[in-house]
Design an enzyme around this catalytic site. Structure first.
Site, PDB file in Angstrom:
ATOM      1  CG  ASP A  91      -0.362   0.296   2.290  1.00 49.72           C
ATOM      2  OD1 ASP A  91       1.061   0.260   2.171  1.00 49.72           O
ATOM      3  OD2 ASP A  91      -0.815   0.411   3.540  1.00 49.72           O
ATOM      4  CG  ASP A 272      -5.876  -5.836   3.011  1.00 51.67           C
ATOM      5  OD1 ASP A 272      -6.554  -4.782   2.131  1.00 51.67           O
ATOM      6  OD2 ASP A 272      -5.444  -5.087   3.917  1.00 51.67           O
ATOM      7  CB  CYS A 310     -11.109 -25.777  10.144  1.00 53.36           C
ATOM      8  SG  CYS A 310     -10.169 -24.992   9.998  1.00 53.36           S
ATOM      9  CB  CYS A 312      -6.673 -25.684   9.830  1.00 53.52           C
ATOM     10  SG  CYS A 312      -6.729 -25.494  11.229  1.00 53.52           S
ATOM     11  CB  CYS A 315      -8.855 -27.346  13.422  1.00 53.54           C
ATOM     12  SG  CYS A 315      -9.787 -26.149  13.623  1.00 53.54           S
ATOM     13  CG  HIS A 341      -8.910 -21.999  13.003  1.00 50.47           C
ATOM     14  ND1 HIS A 341      -9.575 -22.650  12.219  1.00 50.47           N
ATOM     15  CD2 HIS A 341     -10.005 -21.483  13.589  1.00 50.47           C
ATOM     16  CE1 HIS A 341     -11.052 -23.237  11.958  1.00 50.47           C
ATOM     17  NE2 HIS A 341     -10.930 -21.635  12.596  1.00 50.47           N
TER      18      HIS A 341
HETATM   19 ZN   LIG Z   1      -8.595 -24.947  12.079  1.00 52.36          ZN
END
Ligand SMILES: [Zn+2]
Length: 376
Positions: A91, A272, A310, A312, A315, A341
């Protein structure tokens, strides 16, 4: 052109596309994690790789002040410096400087401000801000703009827009001068920023002007500064209404889970926000169906993951009870786990959005997402 539309949703302005940068082709809509100081807070570049983040945002204002352009340029640019191989959008610092109210003064020439780090004085112009981004070596560069507060009178917004347009012309000229001898495939891209507060006629003027600068994409700025949500979305609609299809549209600083669907429905391709990592560090997990305060007493002995759907690593491995314990104990790993996460969740949402548009079921998927959120 560096942006190509692939699929359109017939009932809204949602679309998928590809943005070609010198660091690879990026599928849109895309969510860009924010590396304010050259790092996503509490996360690593290995994390970004694992998340499949092909583009991130960095703040030229912060990097210019520390460690400075000399250091980053001598080490091969911001990507090499931080060990990240994807594309980096910087930016212009317009928003940061504007946020320093009391410590800055603006004239048609440029902006003078006092560093929040050591009190030193700095003068930036539209040309020098492009020069800074060139030295930082970012892949997408933005024009210096003058932001407005909310509320802001139409006369004030018009005066800010007049200055923003003049600055954008100077920035565009400086960008062209710097890239004209560079091989087209290795060129950085240039995105001017729309301003105009919440006034449709000003946004239209801003959009028409920006398109005249032969931009590679367009930023929608001056939004998410405290206006009510309905006004935010009508403003985004007013901005995208006047933009032809062939440019990527980046909505700056907006990115809560539900916002991704709303923005994309209005024709936004890139977003963003620091939101997922900021709330993550406070112990708030973004989950399917809403938000979870992990320090809530209800999770003290809860063996379930943050979000059962999830995939990830957090998790798959850790319980709400354990993560809540880490936050309460101020264990540093907690900030990484919940931030990771949360970013994964936003990356999953944007991937779902892309897939839904491509499969012709964007409207149903958007409704299902919002129904689930509202039912929680
Ligand atoms: Zn997760």
């Amino acid at each position: 052109m560096n942006f190509t539309v692939k699929t359109r949703d017939p009932k809204s302005r949602a679309r998928t596309g590809t943005l070609r940068t010198r660091r690879g082709v990026i599928g849109t809509p895309v969510f860009m994690p924010v590396a304010t100081q050259g790092a996503i807070k509490a996360m690593s570049q290995e994390d970004l790789d694992a998340l499949g983040a092909k583009i991130i945002l960095a703040n030229s204002y912060h990097l210019y002040l520390r460690p400075g352009c000399d250091v980053i340029e001598s080490l091969g640019g911001i990507g090499k410096f931080m060990g990240y191989e994807g594309a980096i959008l910087t930016d212009s610092g317009g928003f940061q400087v504007w946020s320093l109210s009391g410590l800055r003064s603006l004239t048609d020439e440029g902006v003078t401000f006092t560093s929040h780090l050591d009190g030193s004085r700095h003068h930036l112009t539209p040309e020098s801000v492009i020069g800074i981004q060139d030295r930082l070596g970012s892949d997408i560069r933005t024009a210096l703009d003058e932001c407005t507060s909310y509320p802001c009178s139409e006369a004030q917004a018009e005066a800010s827009l007049a200055r923003t347009m003049q600055w954008a012309e100077r920035a565009a000229q400086e960008h062209r001068r710097r890239v004209e001898s560079v091989d087209p495939a290795a060129r950085a891209l240039f995105f001017p920023i729309l301003q105009g507060s919440v006034y449709p006629a000003l946004l239209r003027r801003s959009a028409e002007h920006a398109l005249g600068l032969d931009p590679d994409g367009i930023c929608i700025g001056g939004i998410s500064v405290g206006e009510p949500k309905e006004l935010l979305w009508s403003t985004v609609e007013a901005a995208t209404e006047h933009l032809p299809e062939g440019h990527a549209r980046y909505l700056m600083g907006v990115g809560a889970p539900e916002d991704l669907w709303e923005a994309v429905a209005r024709g936004v391709d890139m977003l963003d926000c620091v939101f997922p990592t900021r709330v993550g560090r406070n112990g708030t997990a973004l989950v399917r169906g809403g938000r979870l305060n992990i320090t809530n007493a209800a999770h003290r002995s809860d063996p379930s993951p943050l979000d059962a759907e999830c995939k990830c690593f957090v998790c798959r491995r850790y319980s709400r009870a354990y993560l809540g314990h880490l936050i309460r104990s101020h264990e540093l790993s907690a900030y990484r786990y919940i931030s990771y996460h949360n970013v994964q969740y936003l990356m999953d949402i944007i991937a779902d959005i892309r897939q839904a548009i491509e499969q012709g079921r964007f409207q149903e998927a958007r409704r299902a997402f919002l129904d689930r959120l509202n039912a929680a």
